[in-house]
Scaffold this motif. Structure first.
Motif, PDB file in Angstrom:
ATOM      1  N   LYS A  18       5.610  -3.422  -2.467  1.00 18.27           N
ATOM      2  CA  LYS A  18       6.738  -2.705  -3.080  1.00 18.27           C
ATOM      3  C   LYS A  18       7.239  -3.437  -4.318  1.00 18.27           C
ATOM      4  N   ARG A  19       7.247  -4.741  -4.265  1.00 13.68           N
ATOM      5  CA  ARG A  19       7.670  -5.534  -5.427  1.00 13.68           C
ATOM      6  C   ARG A  19       6.698  -5.338  -6.585  1.00 13.68           C
ATOM      7  N   TYR A  20       5.390  -5.382  -6.293  1.00 12.65           N
ATOM      8  CA  TYR A  20       4.385  -5.170  -7.333  1.00 12.65           C
ATOM      9  C   TYR A  20       4.514  -3.772  -7.931  1.00 12.65           C
ATOM     10  N   ALA A  21       4.767  -2.765  -7.100  1.00 13.13           N
ATOM     11  CA  ALA A  21       4.926  -1.394  -7.593  1.00 13.13           C
ATOM     12  C   ALA A  21       6.111  -1.305  -8.545  1.00 13.13           C
ATOM     13  N   ARG A  22       7.196  -1.958  -8.208  1.00 24.75           N
ATOM     14  CA  ARG A  22       8.364  -1.958  -9.089  1.00 24.75           C
ATOM     15  C   ARG A  22       8.043  -2.650 -10.407  1.00 24.75           C
ATOM     16  N   ASP A  23       7.299  -3.743 -10.354  1.00 23.51           N
ATOM     17  CA  ASP A  23       6.913  -4.461 -11.566  1.00 23.51           C
ATOM     18  C   ASP A  23       6.024  -3.608 -12.467  1.00 23.51           C
ATOM     19  N   LEU A  24       5.193  -2.772 -11.884  1.00 22.70           N
ATOM     20  CA  LEU A  24       4.221  -1.994 -12.651  1.00 22.70           C
ATOM     21  C   LEU A  24       4.756  -0.692 -13.217  1.00 22.70           C
ATOM     22  N   GLY A  25       5.770  -0.119 -12.608  1.00 17.03           N
ATOM     23  CA  GLY A  25       6.147   1.177 -13.137  1.00 17.03           C
ATOM     24  C   GLY A  25       7.369   1.799 -12.548  1.00 17.03           C
ATOM     25  N   ASN A 107      -3.038  10.184  -9.348  1.00 20.60           N
ATOM     26  CA  ASN A 107      -4.061   9.322  -9.919  1.00 20.60           C
ATOM     27  C   ASN A 107      -4.203   8.049  -9.100  1.00 20.60           C
ATOM     28  N   ALA A 108      -5.451   7.597  -8.939  1.00 18.87           N
ATOM     29  CA  ALA A 108      -5.749   6.360  -8.226  1.00 18.87           C
ATOM     30  C   ALA A 108      -6.285   5.346  -9.219  1.00 18.87           C
ATOM     31  N   PHE A 109      -5.673   4.171  -9.258  1.00 18.39           N
ATOM     32  CA  PHE A 109      -6.095   3.080 -10.123  1.00 18.39           C
ATOM     33  C   PHE A 109      -6.491   1.892  -9.251  1.00 18.39           C
ATOM     34  N   ALA A 110      -7.541   1.186  -9.642  1.00 14.92           N
ATOM     35  CA  ALA A 110      -7.927  -0.038  -8.952  1.00 14.92           C
ATOM     36  C   ALA A 110      -8.232  -1.093  -9.996  1.00 14.92           C
ATOM     37  N   PHE A 111      -7.785  -2.303  -9.744  1.00 14.79           N
ATOM     38  CA  PHE A 111      -7.992  -3.428 -10.647  1.00 14.79           C
ATOM     39  C   PHE A 111      -8.646  -4.560  -9.867  1.00 14.79           C
ATOM     40  N   ALA A 112      -9.687  -5.169 -10.418  1.00 17.35           N
ATOM     41  CA  ALA A 112     -10.352  -6.306  -9.776  1.00 17.35           C
ATOM     42  C   ALA A 112     -10.711  -7.314 -10.860  1.00 17.35           C
ATOM     43  N   TYR A 113     -10.365  -8.583 -10.637  1.00 17.77           N
ATOM     44  CA  TYR A 113     -10.632  -9.627 -11.626  1.00 17.77           C
ATOM     45  C   TYR A 113     -11.660 -10.603 -11.074  1.00 17.77           C
ATOM     46  N   ALA A 114     -12.589 -11.022 -11.950  1.00 16.91           N
ATOM     47  CA  ALA A 114     -13.596 -12.015 -11.571  1.00 16.91           C
ATOM     48  C   ALA A 114     -13.770 -12.984 -12.726  1.00 16.91           C
ATOM     49  N   GLY A 115     -13.814 -14.272 -12.414  1.00 16.16           N
ATOM     50  CA  GLY A 115     -14.060 -15.296 -13.424  1.00 16.16           C
ATOM     51  C   GLY A 115     -12.889 -16.244 -13.588  1.00 16.16           C
ATOM     52  N   ASP A 116     -13.038 -17.156 -14.548  1.00 10.04           N
ATOM     53  CA  ASP A 116     -11.966 -18.109 -14.844  1.00 10.04           C
ATOM     54  C   ASP A 116     -10.885 -17.418 -15.646  1.00 10.04           C
ATOM     55  N   GLY A 117      -9.654 -17.786 -15.426  1.00 11.27           N
ATOM     56  CA  GLY A 117      -8.537 -17.202 -16.142  1.00 11.27           C
ATOM     57  C   GLY A 117      -7.769 -16.238 -15.260  1.00 11.27           C
ATOM     58  N   THR A 118      -7.077 -15.292 -15.901  1.00  9.66           N
ATOM     59  CA  THR A 118      -6.250 -14.343 -15.171  1.00  9.66           C
ATOM     60  C   THR A 118      -6.277 -12.975 -15.842  1.00  9.66           C
ATOM     61  N   ALA A 119      -5.864 -11.992 -15.087  1.00  7.12           N
ATOM     62  CA  ALA A 119      -5.559 -10.669 -15.621  1.00  7.12           C
ATOM     63  C   ALA A 119      -4.107 -10.399 -15.265  1.00  7.12           C
ATOM     64  N   GLU A 120      -3.328 -10.055 -16.263  1.00  2.00           N
ATOM     65  CA  GLU A 120      -1.910  -9.784 -16.063  1.00  2.00           C
ATOM     66  C   GLU A 120      -1.701  -8.275 -16.213  1.00  2.00           C
ATOM     67  N   LEU A 121      -1.289  -7.630 -15.131  1.00  2.00           N
ATOM     68  CA  LEU A 121      -1.063  -6.189 -15.138  1.00  2.00           C
ATOM     69  C   LEU A 121       0.389  -5.936 -15.549  1.00  2.00           C
ATOM     70  N   LEU A 122       0.563  -5.279 -16.676  1.00  2.00           N
ATOM     71  CA  LEU A 122       1.894  -5.068 -17.224  1.00  2.00           C
ATOM     72  C   LEU A 122       2.492  -3.728 -16.804  1.00  2.00           C
ATOM     73  N   ARG A 123       1.692  -2.670 -16.808  1.00  2.00           N
ATOM     74  CA  ARG A 123       2.151  -1.333 -16.437  1.00  2.00           C
ATOM     75  C   ARG A 123       1.012  -0.533 -15.820  1.00  2.00           C
ATOM     76  N   ALA A 124       1.344   0.261 -14.838  1.00  2.00           N
ATOM     77  CA  ALA A 124       0.439   1.260 -14.256  1.00  2.00           C
ATOM     78  C   ALA A 124       1.352   2.342 -13.729  1.00  2.00           C
ATOM     79  N   LYS A 125       1.707   3.292 -14.604  1.00  2.00           N
ATOM     80  CA  LYS A 125       2.756   4.216 -14.208  1.00  2.00           C
ATOM     81  C   LYS A 125       2.611   5.572 -14.878  1.00  2.00           C
ATOM     82  N   ARG A 126       3.325   6.512 -14.306  1.00  7.83           N
ATOM     83  CA  ARG A 126       3.508   7.805 -14.945  1.00  7.83           C
ATOM     84  C   ARG A 126       4.582   7.588 -15.989  1.00  7.83           C
ATOM     85  N   ASN A 127       4.260   7.919 -17.220  1.00  2.00           N
ATOM     86  CA  ASN A 127       5.128   7.581 -18.345  1.00  2.00           C
ATOM     87  C   ASN A 127       5.959   8.796 -18.744  1.00  2.00           C
TER      88      ASN A 127
END
Length: 135
Positions: A18-25, A107-127
């Motif tokens: 729920k916290r991640y959902a609020r952060d995304l959109g 809509n269904a979104f999926a995010f997967a990260y592989a490797g060194d470093g990070t992926a920062e998800l800023l938004r995934a929302k109905r705008n």
């Protein structure tokens, strides 16, 4: 939960979806799955590291709506972004990526990260809302 004689709330596992959902959109954004190592940044974005993934749905209501995905990839890894079954890979970039589209379905979104470093998800929302562009 105690650690010796002190309370240790950090020892508890929580459901952070729920916290991640609020952060995304918006209220129409739901995080359906999150790897245990997914974290939240100080700027309230969702951070993926090697081997972590996040799945999100955005509810439609039958009307045409704009959707927005925004994310930043750093390090040497890559972020796989799947939108309604179609996957695209994104590598490191100094600027955030922005993916926008319109439709009238859930809509269904999926995010997967592989490797060194990070992926920062800023938004995934109905705008929803008004956009005014001045040139």
């Amino acid at each position: 939960v105690t650690n010796g004689t002190r309370s240790d709330i950090g020892a508890l596992e929580g459901d952070w979806r729920k916290r991640y959902a609020r952060d995304l959109g918006s209220a129409r954004t739901t995080v359906t799955e999150a790897s245990p190592a997914v974290t939240e940044s100080a700027a309230r974005s969702v951070v993926l590291t090697d081997g972590t993934a996040l799945a999100v749905t955005c509810r439609g209501d039958g009307g045409e709506h704009r959707y927005l995905l925004s994310f930043r990839v750093s390090g040497t890894g890559s972020l796989s972004v799947t939108v309604n079954g179609v996957t695209q890979e994104y590598g490191p970039s100094a600027d955030p990526y922005t993916v926008q589209f319109s439709n009238s379905i859930d809509n269904a979104f999926a995010f997967a990260y592989a490797g060194d470093g990070t992926a920062e998800l800023l938004r995934a929302k109905r705008n929803d809302g008004l956009a005014i562009i001045l040139r």
